[in-house]
Structures are given as C-alpha cells and as structure tokens.
Design an enzyme around this catalytic site. Structure first.
Site: not given
Ligand code: ADP
Ligand code: ZN
Length: 222
Positions: A135, A25, A179, A100, A168
């Site tokens: 990532r 996203k 998550r 969220r 991260r």
C-alpha cells in the site's frame, strides 16, 4: 454517476464502511463517495493530517497510531463531530474508519445520527498482511494506492495531487500485527452490533477490486 432530475428523490444517506485495516474499506469509501456524490470521512486521514500539522490532537495521536492502537475516543469523537458539521455533509456521508469500537458506535447514536447501512468488507488476515506491504498513501491528499492492484501512473507520485505516495509507517509488518490484534479485539464486535440492528451488509473482498466494488454498490442499492 446517475443524473437525477427529480429532486424529491434525493435523500440523505449515511453509510459506514467497516473492515479490518487493509480490507479495502478506504478504497471503496472513495468509490462510493464519487458515485453517490457524498463525502468520504476517514478519521485515519484526518488524524494523519493532524499529526502532520502538529496540532494538539495530532501530538496525542502520533505514538498511538504508530504503535497500531486506537486513539482515545474523546479525541476521535471530537474530530468526527467537527467534520460532520461541515456543509458538504448535509446530504449524507460515508464513514471510513469510524466507529472503531462499540463506545464510538454508541456515541453516534447519542449524537442522534441515523446510519442507513453498514457495509462490512471481509478479507482474511493473511491477505491483509500481503496487501498492506504494497500500500502507498499520498502525503498530500491521503489518496490510497497499491503497487500491484492500484498503482499510481507515475511511480511514487499521487495521480490526484502530485504529492508523494509513500509506505505508511504503520504499514510496517510489526505494526500490522498490532493493528490486526486491535481490530479483532475492539472493532470486530461492531459486526454483531450492527447485525443486531439489521443494518449490516456483508461483502466478501474479491481478488479483483472492480468485482468487490460491484458487490459494494449492490449492497448499497439492495
Ligand atoms: P487502517 O484502517 O488502514 O488501519 P486508518 O487510516 O483508518 O487505517 O487508521 C489509521 C490509524 O488511525 C488507526 O490505526 C488508529 O490508530 C487511528 N484511528 C483512525 N480512526 C480511528 C478511530 N475511529 N478511533 C481510534 N483510532 C482511530
Ligand atoms: Zn494526493
């Protein structure tokens, strides 16, 4: 980018990019931002910036973010309100990572904000776990990369600002599990919430990011 000579056609467009962590996203919000010329508002990026700067909200958010939970609504809603008050938001924006949960979606309504479209990017959990381990995110400007799918030109260096592109902390596999749990419990009910309002457009995440990008643009222009 499309040139537009008829100013009367220009209108405000408020979009939401919905999806699990690692659904892409953020990447797609960035694409849309560039093609429509409206800002991408990533509450995750704003919060990471606050953590880095050690602000009051940052201090409250840090441990929650590292554990893969949701930062309290009052903090995030405050952060969002400040951001959308910016002059660059007057012709619309793309919300990336907000709302969220249903309470945040209702807060948007209470602020009198009209959402034109909600694009939900669907990616299976298994794929997400693979993607997040590769990532890399720029510490300087928040731009997002992937070692395989969207590498930086120079290893570990952001193409945009020259900052360090790093893994991260919350992309560690244990945190990713948390998550995803948070996503399924709290965020995924928004799919039905916006579906019931007739605003939801579903996009199936493709192997090739360019293919997903086309589908996202189609969903916006549909
Ligand atoms: P991702 O979608 O890849 O998990 P984000 O950058 O959107 O990453 O968010 C990172 C973290 O920031 C989240 O795990 C959460 O702790 C916090 N966060 C971001 N946006 C919100 C929000 N709207 N409400 C609560 N917490 C948020
Ligand atoms: Zn950067």
């Amino acid at each position: 980018m499309h040139g537009n000579n008829d100013e009367s056609v220009v209108r405000v467009m408020n979009l939401i990019l919905l999806g699990a962590p690692g659904s892409g996203k953020g990447t797609h919000a960035e694409f849309i931002s560039e093609s429509l010329g409206i800002p991408q508002i990533s509450t995750g990026n704003i919060l990471r910036e606050a953590v880095k700067n050690g602000t009051e909200s940052g201090l409250k958010a840090k441990s929650i973010m590292e554990a893969g939970g949701l930062v309290p609504d009052e903090i995030v809603i405050g952060v969002l309100k400040d951001r959308i008050a910016g002059a660059d938001c007057k012709d619309g924006y793309i919300l990336d990572g907000f709302p969220r949960n249903v309470a945040q979606a209702k807060a948007l309504e209470e602020m009198g904000i009209t959402i034109d479209r909600v694009i939900n990017i669907e990616v299976p959990d298994e794929k997400i776990r693979q993607r997040l381990s590769g990532r890399r995110v720029c510490e300087g400007c928040g731009a997002s990369y992937h070692v395989e799918y969207k590498p930086t030109k120079k290893d570990g260096v952001c193409d945009k600002c020259g900052g360090a592109a790093v893994l991260r902390k919350d992309d560690a596999p244990e945190t990713v599990i948390e998550r995803l749990k948070t996503y399924h419990e709290l965020t995924s009910p928004l799919i039905e919430f916006y579906e019931n309002k007739g605003k939801l457009h579903k996009v199936t995440g493709q192997e090739d990011v360019g293919d997903t990008k086309k589908l996202v643009l189609d969903a916006i222009n549909a």
